[in-house]
Design a protein around this motif. Sequence first.
Motif, PDB file in Angstrom:
ATOM      1  N   GLU A  22       0.830  -1.212   0.000  1.00 47.21           N
ATOM      2  CA  GLU A  22       0.000   0.000   0.000  1.00 47.21           C
ATOM      3  C   GLU A  22       0.863   1.259   0.000  1.00 47.21           C
ATOM      4  O   GLU A  22       0.601   2.215  -0.733  1.00 47.21           O
ATOM      5  N   ARG A  23       1.891   1.243   0.826  1.00 44.34           N
ATOM      6  CA  ARG A  23       2.798   2.394   0.906  1.00 44.34           C
ATOM      7  C   ARG A  23       3.604   2.525  -0.386  1.00 44.34           C
ATOM      8  O   ARG A  23       3.802   3.641  -0.889  1.00 44.34           O
ATOM      9  N   LEU A  24       4.068   1.404  -0.933  1.00 41.19           N
ATOM     10  CA  LEU A  24       4.805   1.419  -2.196  1.00 41.19           C
ATOM     11  C   LEU A  24       3.921   1.956  -3.316  1.00 41.19           C
ATOM     12  O   LEU A  24       4.369   2.753  -4.144  1.00 41.19           O
ATOM     13  N   GLU A  25       2.669   1.533  -3.335  1.00 47.47           N
ATOM     14  CA  GLU A  25       1.736   2.006  -4.361  1.00 47.47           C
ATOM     15  C   GLU A  25       1.593   3.530  -4.301  1.00 47.47           C
ATOM     16  O   GLU A  25       1.605   4.209  -5.334  1.00 47.47           O
ATOM     17  N   PHE A  33       3.820   7.183 -11.956  1.00 54.52           N
ATOM     18  CA  PHE A  33       3.524   5.955 -12.682  1.00 54.52           C
ATOM     19  C   PHE A  33       2.006   5.792 -12.817  1.00 54.52           C
ATOM     20  O   PHE A  33       1.250   6.192 -11.932  1.00 54.52           O
ATOM     21  N   GLU A  34       1.574   5.214 -13.909  1.00 50.72           N
ATOM     22  CA  GLU A  34       0.154   4.989 -14.174  1.00 50.72           C
ATOM     23  C   GLU A  34      -0.405   3.918 -13.246  1.00 50.72           C
ATOM     24  O   GLU A  34       0.290   2.936 -12.945  1.00 50.72           O
ATOM     25  N   PRO A  35      -1.666   4.064 -12.805  1.00 51.56           N
ATOM     26  CA  PRO A  35      -2.269   3.080 -11.890  1.00 51.56           C
ATOM     27  C   PRO A  35      -2.253   1.643 -12.421  1.00 51.56           C
ATOM     28  O   PRO A  35      -1.975   0.711 -11.661  1.00 51.56           O
ATOM     29  N   ASP A  36      -2.521   1.451 -13.725  1.00 49.74           N
ATOM     30  CA  ASP A  36      -2.503   0.096 -14.284  1.00 49.74           C
ATOM     31  C   ASP A  36      -1.108  -0.511 -14.232  1.00 49.74           C
ATOM     32  O   ASP A  36      -0.929  -1.690 -13.913  1.00 49.74           O
ATOM     33  N   GLU A  37      -0.118   0.316 -14.539  1.00 53.92           N
ATOM     34  CA  GLU A  37       1.272  -0.135 -14.516  1.00 53.92           C
ATOM     35  C   GLU A  37       1.698  -0.491 -13.090  1.00 53.92           C
ATOM     36  O   GLU A  37       2.386  -1.487 -12.862  1.00 53.92           O
ATOM     37  N   ILE A  38       1.254   0.309 -12.127  1.00 52.25           N
ATOM     38  CA  ILE A  38       1.574   0.059 -10.720  1.00 52.25           C
ATOM     39  C   ILE A  38       0.940  -1.251 -10.264  1.00 52.25           C
ATOM     40  O   ILE A  38       1.601  -2.084  -9.631  1.00 52.25           O
ATOM     41  N   ALA A  41       2.753  -4.230 -11.731  1.00 50.11           N
ATOM     42  CA  ALA A  41       4.060  -4.432 -11.094  1.00 50.11           C
ATOM     43  C   ALA A  41       3.903  -4.975  -9.678  1.00 50.11           C
ATOM     44  O   ALA A  41       4.659  -5.864  -9.271  1.00 50.11           O
ATOM     45  N   LEU A  42       2.920  -4.482  -8.929  1.00 48.07           N
ATOM     46  CA  LEU A  42       2.713  -4.975  -7.566  1.00 48.07           C
ATOM     47  C   LEU A  42       2.283  -6.442  -7.559  1.00 48.07           C
ATOM     48  O   LEU A  42       2.735  -7.220  -6.715  1.00 48.07           O
ATOM     49  N   ALA A  43       1.430  -6.817  -8.499  1.00 50.78           N
ATOM     50  CA  ALA A  43       1.027  -8.229  -8.605  1.00 50.78           C
ATOM     51  C   ALA A  43       2.235  -9.088  -8.970  1.00 50.78           C
ATOM     52  O   ALA A  43       2.427 -10.182  -8.422  1.00 50.78           O
ATOM     53  N   TRP A  44       3.078  -8.603  -9.877  1.00 47.88           N
ATOM     54  CA  TRP A  44       4.282  -9.331 -10.280  1.00 47.88           C
ATOM     55  C   TRP A  44       5.235  -9.467  -9.092  1.00 47.88           C
ATOM     56  O   TRP A  44       5.792 -10.543  -8.854  1.00 47.88           O
ATOM     57  N   LEU A  45       5.410  -8.374  -8.335  1.00 44.59           N
ATOM     58  CA  LEU A  45       6.287  -8.410  -7.155  1.00 44.59           C
ATOM     59  C   LEU A  45       5.744  -9.349  -6.084  1.00 44.59           C
ATOM     60  O   LEU A  45       6.512 -10.019  -5.396  1.00 44.59           O
TER      61      LEU A  45
END
Length: 164
Positions: A22-25, A33-38, A41-45
């Motif tokens: 949440e904090r990283l987002e 960064f765009e919300p979709d890109e974020i 990336a968060l799902a990938w991480l």
Amino acid sequence: MFDVLVFVYENYWRGDACPEPERLERRLSAHGFEPDEIQQALAWLDGLNLAAQNTELSPEGRAAIGDAPPGRQSPASLRVYSVSEQDHLGAECLGFISFLESAGVLPAPLREIVLDRAMAAPGAPVSLEELKIIVLMVYWSCGEQPDALVLDELCDDRQGRLAH
């Protein structure tokens, strides 16, 4: 997504220094960064963290040929890539993975995480530059530091090179 991953790698040198999702987002959003890109990336991480937690990088995992304990891959074993892996990664990426393995810097457990995360990456085939980012992120998430020569190979921009 890869721009976000590079940002995370550059700003949080160790995986355990990375803030909660949440904090990283919020930080990523504040950096433009765009919300979709974020979200991608968060799902990938999240998948990377899960894979790293379930992987044991003990000395036995890097044992000499034929010394692998039961249930663990022997260093002498051969990894056969599925058709979907070949299609998604392409010959250049598979060749680079083979190069890292033969150089002794990508043990089988890390290779499997690299393959898992590369298969989870969007686009096909994955470019070599994207694969290098994935390899760096795998080292990062496992708390492993690649040696200087490997780091140089992963961060090298080959476009400016002049072949002799």
